[in-house]
Design a protein around this motif. Structure first.
Motif, PDB file in Angstrom:
ATOM      1  N   UNK A 278      -6.503   4.667  10.123  1.00  0.00           N
ATOM      2  CA  UNK A 278      -4.926   4.285   9.687  1.00  0.00           C
ATOM      3  C   UNK A 278      -3.863   5.453  10.085  1.00  0.00           C
ATOM      4  N   UNK A 279      -4.475   6.367  10.742  1.00  0.00           N
ATOM      5  CA  UNK A 279      -3.805   7.635  11.059  1.00  0.00           C
ATOM      6  C   UNK A 279      -2.935   6.870  12.465  1.00  0.00           C
ATOM      7  N   UNK A 280      -3.611   6.088  12.819  1.00  0.00           N
ATOM      8  CA  UNK A 280      -2.675   5.192  14.190  1.00  0.00           C
ATOM      9  C   UNK A 280      -1.886   4.366  13.565  1.00  0.00           C
ATOM     10  N   UNK A 281      -0.600   4.558  14.296  1.00  0.00           N
ATOM     11  CA  UNK A 281       0.648   3.767  13.531  1.00  0.00           C
ATOM     12  C   UNK A 281       0.355   2.317  13.804  1.00  0.00           C
ATOM     13  N   UNK A 282      -0.316   1.820  14.803  1.00  0.00           N
ATOM     14  CA  UNK A 282      -0.152   0.211  14.797  1.00  0.00           C
ATOM     15  C   UNK A 282      -1.091  -0.256  14.006  1.00  0.00           C
ATOM     16  N   UNK A 283      -2.338   0.393  13.537  1.00  0.00           N
ATOM     17  CA  UNK A 283      -3.278  -0.311  12.668  1.00  0.00           C
ATOM     18  C   UNK A 283      -2.762  -0.182  11.211  1.00  0.00           C
ATOM     19  N   UNK A 284      -3.024  -1.259  10.682  1.00  0.00           N
ATOM     20  CA  UNK A 284      -2.703  -1.467   9.121  1.00  0.00           C
ATOM     21  C   UNK A 284      -3.800  -1.782   8.381  1.00  0.00           C
ATOM     22  N   UNK A 285      -3.869  -1.762   6.982  1.00  0.00           N
ATOM     23  CA  UNK A 285      -5.017  -2.233   6.103  1.00  0.00           C
ATOM     24  C   UNK A 285      -5.718  -3.312   6.598  1.00  0.00           C
ATOM     25  N   UNK A 286      -4.715  -4.407   6.651  1.00  0.00           N
ATOM     26  CA  UNK A 286      -5.091  -5.947   6.997  1.00  0.00           C
ATOM     27  C   UNK A 286      -6.100  -6.001   8.296  1.00  0.00           C
TER      28      UNK A 286
ATOM     29  N   UNK B 267      -5.556 -10.788  -3.127  1.00  0.00           N
ATOM     30  CA  UNK B 267      -5.764  -9.843  -2.294  1.00  0.00           C
ATOM     31  C   UNK B 267      -4.887  -9.572  -1.316  1.00  0.00           C
ATOM     32  N   UNK B 268      -4.329 -10.698  -0.597  1.00  0.00           N
ATOM     33  CA  UNK B 268      -3.272 -10.489   0.126  1.00  0.00           C
ATOM     34  C   UNK B 268      -2.063  -9.728  -0.443  1.00  0.00           C
ATOM     35  N   UNK B 269      -1.749 -10.392  -1.587  1.00  0.00           N
ATOM     36  CA  UNK B 269      -0.477 -10.002  -2.199  1.00  0.00           C
ATOM     37  C   UNK B 269      -0.605  -8.382  -2.713  1.00  0.00           C
ATOM     38  N   UNK B 270      -1.889  -8.203  -3.105  1.00  0.00           N
ATOM     39  CA  UNK B 270      -2.336  -7.036  -3.709  1.00  0.00           C
ATOM     40  C   UNK B 270      -2.056  -5.976  -2.322  1.00  0.00           C
ATOM     41  N   UNK B 271      -2.525  -6.238  -1.190  1.00  0.00           N
ATOM     42  CA  UNK B 271      -2.687  -5.442  -0.216  1.00  0.00           C
ATOM     43  C   UNK B 271      -1.159  -5.165   0.242  1.00  0.00           C
TER      44      UNK B 271
END
Length: 273
Positions: free
Chosen positions: A110-118, A260-264
């Motif tokens: 997640x330290x890589x800007x283009x990568x998101x938790x999803x 889960x999607x809304x919570x993320x």
């Protein structure tokens, strides 16, 4: 002139959409590879252990049941009876549990800007779905080595039940991600105990028609019971698939997935912290 402007606008939007899809596929491929390296290492032994754990789980429960019971409550084969009870549980439980660990195990990405938790969650979905297919295939192959006819008469219905089990597991996995962000990893202890309780009262070892009607009414609200009954309807003619509440499985999985999607989205700050 107007049609040319509209076509130009549509082409531009389609081009941007294709670019985003290509970028998403590239990110997912990289995250998936990194997820496998994080969990299994660079050797194949780690992946074999990941496959062997749920496979051994299924095999041990089957073996213990066969050592205690020699006559199946339904059908002629006690192996098929217990297998149809354990397979939905394993295919639902492992994806649900391991999806909740997708972000903690890959937080450095997640330290890589283009990568998101999803990206981490969806890559784990792909990996766990593949693992479920491999585990099921190996389990059926191992049982067939003992001259047990494990193939169902109704392959289509069995396939639907298996897909529903994986879908429910993925939906619960997304829900677990949200709850772990809210209350921490301690939530997984509650989830493990809840799944164990649902499994024990799912009818995996004793069919619902042999249970008092007062208890059978409560079992009807157990999605694992519906999964077990659904899979067994593909093996036993005495099971009527029309009486199984399949929609409840999809509703529970779909609502869990949506939450889960809304919570993320709403709890991304907690997830990233």
């Amino acid at each position: 002139m107007m049609s040319l402007a509209v076509n130009s606008l549509l082409d531009a939007r389609c081009s941007r959409l294709r670019g985003r899809l290509v970028e998403f596929r590239r990110i997912m491929r990289a995250v998936l590879v990194q997820d496998m390296r994080t969990r299994f290492g660079t050797s194949h032994i780690g992946y074999l252990i990941a496959i062997g754990w749920p496979l051994s789980h299924m095999s041990v429960i089957t073996l213990v049941y066969l050592l205690r019971i020699s006559i199946a409550p339904v059908g002629d084969s006690p192996t098929v009876f217990v297998a149809t009870g354990i397979v939905p549980y394993i295919l639902c439980f492992y994806p649900a549990r391991l999806l909740s660990m997708a972000i903690p195990q890959n937080r450095q990405l997640l330290n890589i800007p283009v990568i998101q938790p999803l990206h981490l969650i969806f890559s784990r979905c792909i990996l766990e779905t593949l693992n479920a297919v491999i585990v099921l295939a190996l389990f059926m192959f191992a049982i067939s080595l003992f001259d047990v006819d494990i193939l169902p008469p109704d392959t289509a219905e069995a396939s639907k039940a298996i897909v529903a089990a994986v879908f429910l597991g993925i939906g619960l996995g997304f829900f677990n991600v949200m709850m772990c962000a809210l209350v921490g990893q301690y939530f997984m202890l509650f989830f493990l105990l809840a799944m164990l309780g649902l499994y024990l009262i799912s009818g995996a070892y004793l069919p619902p028609n042999m249970i008092p009607s007062s208890l059978r009414e409560y079992m009807a609200y157990n999605p694992l019971t519906q999964l077990v009954e659904w899979l067994r309807s593909a093996y036993y003619a005495s099971y009527d698939p029309e009486l199984i509440n399949k929609s409840m499985i999809y509703w529970v999985g779909g609502i869990s997935f949506t939450l889960g999607l809304v919570g993320e989205r709403c709890l991304r700050g907690r997830i990233l912290s």
